[in-house]
Each structure stands twice: as structure tokens, then as C-alpha cells.
Design an enzyme around this catalytic site. Structure first.
Site, PDB file in Angstrom:
ATOM      1  N   CYS A  96      49.950  19.913 -84.588  1.00 33.60           N
ATOM      2  CA  CYS A  96      48.507  20.179 -84.440  1.00 33.60           C
ATOM      3  C   CYS A  96      48.102  21.498 -85.076  1.00 33.60           C
ATOM      4  CB  CYS A  96      48.124  20.188 -82.975  1.00 33.60           C
ATOM      5  SG  CYS A  96      48.689  18.732 -82.102  1.00 33.60           S
ATOM      6  N   HIS A 236      41.538  23.752 -81.402  1.00 36.00           N
ATOM      7  CA  HIS A 236      42.144  22.414 -81.451  1.00 36.00           C
ATOM      8  C   HIS A 236      41.619  21.608 -80.269  1.00 36.00           C
ATOM      9  CE1 HIS A 236      44.909  19.190 -81.606  1.00 36.00           C
ATOM     10  NE2 HIS A 236      45.724  19.635 -80.671  1.00 36.00           N
ATOM     11  N   ASN A 266      42.381  13.707 -79.416  1.00 37.23           N
ATOM     12  CA  ASN A 266      43.248  14.687 -80.073  1.00 37.23           C
ATOM     13  C   ASN A 266      43.709  14.096 -81.410  1.00 37.23           C
ATOM     14  OD1 ASN A 266      45.362  16.302 -80.918  1.00 37.23           O
ATOM     15  ND2 ASN A 266      46.302  16.475 -78.888  1.00 37.23           N
TER      16      ASN A 266
HETATM   17  O1  UT7 Z   1      47.858  18.569 -79.187  1.00 41.47           O
HETATM   18  C1  UT7 Z   1      49.064  19.190 -78.938  1.00 41.47           C
HETATM   19  C2  UT7 Z   1      49.121  19.837 -77.659  1.00 41.47           C
HETATM   20  N1  UT7 Z   1      48.926  18.914 -76.569  1.00 41.47           N
HETATM   21  C3  UT7 Z   1      48.253  19.334 -75.549  1.00 41.47           C
HETATM   22  O2  UT7 Z   1      47.746  20.423 -75.564  1.00 41.47           O
HETATM   23  C4  UT7 Z   1      48.186  18.465 -74.326  1.00 41.47           C
HETATM   24  C5  UT7 Z   1      48.304  19.319 -73.112  1.00 41.47           C
HETATM   25  N2  UT7 Z   1      48.337  18.595 -71.855  1.00 41.47           N
HETATM   26  C6  UT7 Z   1      47.252  17.955 -71.357  1.00 41.47           C
HETATM   27  O3  UT7 Z   1      46.213  17.896 -71.960  1.00 41.47           O
HETATM   28  C7  UT7 Z   1      47.378  17.378 -69.954  1.00 41.47           C
HETATM   29  O4  UT7 Z   1      48.581  17.834 -69.377  1.00 41.47           O
HETATM   30  C8  UT7 Z   1      47.323  15.836 -69.907  1.00 41.47           C
HETATM   31  C9  UT7 Z   1      45.920  15.342 -70.209  1.00 41.47           C
HETATM   32  C10 UT7 Z   1      48.313  15.245 -70.883  1.00 41.47           C
HETATM   33  C11 UT7 Z   1      47.674  15.354 -68.496  1.00 41.47           C
HETATM   34  O5  UT7 Z   1      46.813  15.957 -67.544  1.00 41.47           O
HETATM   35  P1  UT7 Z   1      47.407  16.693 -66.252  1.00 41.47           P
HETATM   36  O6  UT7 Z   1      46.268  17.117 -65.447  1.00 41.47           O
HETATM   37  O7  UT7 Z   1      48.359  17.757 -66.729  1.00 41.47           O
HETATM   38  O8  UT7 Z   1      48.139  15.523 -65.523  1.00 41.47           O
HETATM   39  P2  UT7 Z   1      49.697  15.387 -65.156  1.00 41.47           P
HETATM   40  O9  UT7 Z   1      50.497  15.160 -66.388  1.00 41.47           O
HETATM   41  O10 UT7 Z   1      50.079  16.525 -64.270  1.00 41.47           O
HETATM   42  O11 UT7 Z   1      49.638  14.055 -64.320  1.00 41.47           O
HETATM   43  C12 UT7 Z   1      48.911  13.983 -63.092  1.00 41.47           C
HETATM   44  C13 UT7 Z   1      48.940  12.546 -62.619  1.00 41.47           C
HETATM   45  C14 UT7 Z   1      50.334  11.929 -62.642  1.00 41.47           C
HETATM   46  O12 UT7 Z   1      50.439  11.094 -61.503  1.00 41.47           O
HETATM   47  P3  UT7 Z   1      51.293  11.570 -60.236  1.00 41.47           P
HETATM   48  O13 UT7 Z   1      52.677  11.849 -60.748  1.00 41.47           O
HETATM   49  O14 UT7 Z   1      50.604  12.806 -59.741  1.00 41.47           O
HETATM   50  O15 UT7 Z   1      51.203  10.402 -59.313  1.00 41.47           O
HETATM   51  C15 UT7 Z   1      50.316  11.083 -63.876  1.00 41.47           C
HETATM   52  O16 UT7 Z   1      51.191  10.004 -63.799  1.00 41.47           O
HETATM   53  O17 UT7 Z   1      48.128  11.740 -63.484  1.00 41.47           O
HETATM   54  C16 UT7 Z   1      48.894  10.616 -63.906  1.00 41.47           C
HETATM   55  N3  UT7 Z   1      48.436  10.197 -65.223  1.00 41.47           N
HETATM   56  C17 UT7 Z   1      47.450   9.306 -65.390  1.00 41.47           C
HETATM   57  N4  UT7 Z   1      46.680   8.633 -64.540  1.00 41.47           N
HETATM   58  C18 UT7 Z   1      45.767   7.802 -65.049  1.00 41.47           C
HETATM   59  C19 UT7 Z   1      48.890  10.608 -66.431  1.00 41.47           C
HETATM   60  N5  UT7 Z   1      48.221   9.971 -67.411  1.00 41.47           N
HETATM   61  C20 UT7 Z   1      47.322   9.163 -66.797  1.00 41.47           C
HETATM   62  C21 UT7 Z   1      46.338   8.279 -67.270  1.00 41.47           C
HETATM   63  N6  UT7 Z   1      45.594   7.631 -66.373  1.00 41.47           N
HETATM   64  N7  UT7 Z   1      46.132   8.076 -68.593  1.00 41.47           N
END
Ligand code: UT7
Length: 309
Positions: A96, A236, A266
Site C-alpha cells: 500500500c 491511505h 482499500n
Molecule cells: O492496507 C494495508 C494496511 N491494512 C490495514 O491498515 C488494515 C488494518 N486493520 C483494520 O482495518 C481492522 O483491523 C479490520 C477492519 C481488518 C478489522 O476490524 P477490527 O475492529 O480490528 O476487528 P477484529 O479483527 O478485531 O475482529 C473483531 C470481530 C471478530 O469476531 P470475534 O473474534 O470478536 O468473535 C472477527 O471475527 O469481528 C469479526 N469480523 C467480522 N464480522 C463481520 C471480522 N471480519 C468481519 C466481517 N464481518 N467482515
């Protein structure tokens, strides 16, 4: 692809995607459209805008993780498709941060006098590299391309400062395990999706906020300015919450942060030039304005640039 489209293929919801990421839609290229096709379209528009002819381009740098082929580079395919007879062409793999890495290389070449006109492209066909069974990643990504023409000038405007930094200790937070020389691609699709993008989102999130803030502060300091001198920040577009946290760290309000993640998701290396172009066409950048672009991605690697428009 809308959030409703994803509700049909993985266990997710429009509400989760909007509140956790800010994304409503992404653009997915047709199967017949390649990364080099999108690059050519963006390069043509940038060159038309700059009033620049094909034979003037001396260097073409592409930032991408999704080239048409493993070999040759996307840049060489674009060179052939466009007809750039006087150019050297190569790709950089900085995920990215690929566009900002390219901008930094181009700035150095121009400052040393080696080249006078350089095309820098950020482009991704991430749909070819996304595991549409993994809800943690598939809802995030889209396809796009953006390009700029840089030229040597005696004016005080232009790129004032750039910064690039990486930390390979974080390399398995955002990566693709299969398909390189260590684990060459076998026939067929890996059942675990290890030939596609894999990410530990919450760990990437924390490093992204910290290092994008550091990278933005660094170019502002190097230019002898403060964040109150910056008319527009173009980060980004990975997550609206990352952008909000970045604004908080830099003590700026969100109205000085450009956002279009809701419509594109993204788009990795394409995200910053796509946002730059939209900000410019919307009249958000005026001559003389200082703007800061900042990006972050798999490597982990991050970069920034301060430009006087
Ligand atoms: O571009 C390069 C750099 N990339 C980034 O900068 C991405 C950085 N990270 C993020 O933007 C975020 O971490 C995400 C959007 C990827 C995820 O958001 P989060 O608030 O960090 O969620 P998490 O990974 O901590 O997951 C929280 C919960 C999990 O469920 P449990 O384990 O708490 O039951 C996930 O399984 O949300 C769940 N989850 C979803 N639920 C519904 C993860 N993806 C989804 C989804 N729909 N698509």
C-alpha cells in the site's frame, strides 16, 4: 461490489462493514481487464493533464503487488502498451506504500538531474489476490489505478520532502505465504487461502496508526512546517477508524483529511493517487497549498510525502 453483495458470500453485515471500516462499495475489474490495462488508463489521463507526450517520459515506476505476470514487471508491460520509447520501466513492491515509495525514488532521480520526466503509477487488481471465503479480508479490498507525471522544475512548488521506512519483523502480519521461491505455487488453489492476502487486522491497525502519524510528522518537520500549515492530508484509505486515529494523533480535524474509502475500499498502492486525483478535481487543493500524503502496508512498510501544490 456493495456490502449487500458480501452478505451473500460470507458471514458479515452491511452494519459491521460500515462501522468497522467505513466501506460501502468497492470497484471490481472485469476478468478481461488487467493491472496493466488499468495502469495505461491512469497514465494516459495523467499525461493528458500534464500535456506530456510519450517520448518525453524517461522513467516509469509502478507500485503494485498484483502485476499481470510474475515476470516481466507491470511497468514493462505498460511501456509496451503505451509506447514509451525513451523510458526505463520497473516495479517496486511496497504494497500500500508503493505509490509513495515510487514518488520518493522519482524525487531523488529528478533532484540528481538523472531524469526530467517520470511517470509514477499506483495500481492494484486486488480482486485477483483476495480470498473471497475470508470475511476478515475480502470485504476490505477493491481494484483501482492512479498516476502522476513528475517533472524537473525551478519553481518552489512540488515535492518538498518524502520519507519511507519499513520493519520486516512484522512481515507475517500482512502477507501471502505461497507463490514465492520458498513455497512455489502448486497446481490448483490452496485450500487454506495462503496464496492470497492474509492479514492480522488488529495488529496491523495499531502499527498503522502509530507509524502513519510518525511518517506524516516527519515530512512536516523536514519541511520546517507544523500540522496547522497543512491544507489537506491524503492518507491511505484502509479504514476510516485508522484515519480518525491518525487525525487525533496529529491534532487535526477530520475536515482536513480526505476520504473516499466509502466508494472504493482499500485499493492498496492505488489508494493515495486515486484520492489525490479526486481531491484535486473536487477543488480541495489550491495552488500554494501544502498537502501531506501518507500510506502504510504489508512489509510492514510506510511512507509519506509533503507537496506544495
Ligand atoms: O492496507 C494495508 C494496511 N491494512 C490495514 O491498515 C488494515 C488494518 N486493520 C483494520 O482495518 C481492522 O483491523 C479490520 C477492519 C481488518 C478489522 O476490524 P477490527 O475492529 O480490528 O476487528 P477484529 O479483527 O478485531 O475482529 C473483531 C470481530 C471478530 O469476531 P470475534 O473474534 O470478536 O468473535 C472477527 O471475527 O469481528 C469479526 N469480523 C467480522 N464480522 C463481520 C471480522 N471480519 C468481519 C466481517 N464481518 N467482515
Amino acid at each position: 461490489m456493495t456490502n449487500a453483495d458480501f452478505e451473500k458470500i460470507v458471514d458479515t453485515s452491511d452494519e459491521w462493514i460500515i462501522t468497522r471500516t467505513g466501506i460501502k462499495e468497492r470497484r471490481i475489474a472485469d476478468n478481461s481487464i488487467t493491472t496493466s490495462d488499468m495502469s495505461v488508463a491512469a497514465c494516459r489521463q495523467a499525461m493528458d493533464m500534464a500535456g506530456c507526450s510519450n517520448d518525453e517520459i524517461e522513467l516509469l515506476i509502478t507500485g503494485t503487488v498484483t502485476p499481470d505476470y510474475r515476470l516481466p514487471s507491470n511497468a514493462c508491460v505498460v511501456q509496451e502498451k503505451m509506447g514509451l520509447p525513451n523510458a526505463a520501466a520497473f516495479d517496486i513492491l511496497a504494497a500500500c506504500a508503493g505509490f509513495l515509495g515510487g514518488l520518493s525514488i522519482a524525487q531523488s532521480y529528478i533532484e540528481t538531474g538523472k531524469y526530467k520526466k517520470i511517470l509514477v503509477v499506483g495500481v492494484e487488481k486486488l480482486s485477483s489476490f483476495t480470498n473471497y471465503k475470508d470475511r476478515n479480508t475480502c470485504v476490505l479490498f477493491g481494484d483501482a489505478a492512479g498516476a502522476v507525471v513528475l517533472e524537473a522544475s525551478e519553481e518552489s512548488s512540488g515535492i518538498i520532502s518524502t520519507f519511507v521506512k519499513s520493519d520486516g519483523r512484522y512481515r507475517t502480519l500482512l502477507w501471502s505465504e505461497i507463490g514465492g521461491s520458498l513455497h512455489p505455487h502448486q497446481q490448483g488453489v490452496d485450500p487454506l487461502g495462503r496464496d492470497k492476502i492474509m492479514m492480522n487486522g488488529s495488529d496491523v491497525f495499531k502499527v498503522a496508526v502509530r507509524e502513519m502519524a510518525n511518517a506524516a510528522a516527519r515530512v512536516i518537520k523536514d519541511a520546517g512546517l507544523t500540522s496547522s500549515d497543512i491544507a489537506l492530508f491524503i492518507p491511505h484509505q484502509a479504514n476510516i477508524r485508522i484515519m480518525e486515529a491518525l487525525a487525533k494523533r496529529l491534532h487535526i480535524s477530520m475536515d482536513r483529511v480526505f476520504k473516499n474509502i466509502d466508494r472504493y475500499g482499500n485499493t492498496s498502492a492505488a489508494s493515495v493517487p486515486l484520492a489525490l486525483d479526486e481531491a484535486n478535481r473536487q477543488g480541495r487543493i489550491k495552488p500554494g497549498d501544502h498537502i501531506v500524503m501518507v500510506a502504510f502496508g504489508g512489509g510492514l512498510i510506510w511512507g509519506s510525502a509533503l507537496v506544495k501544490w
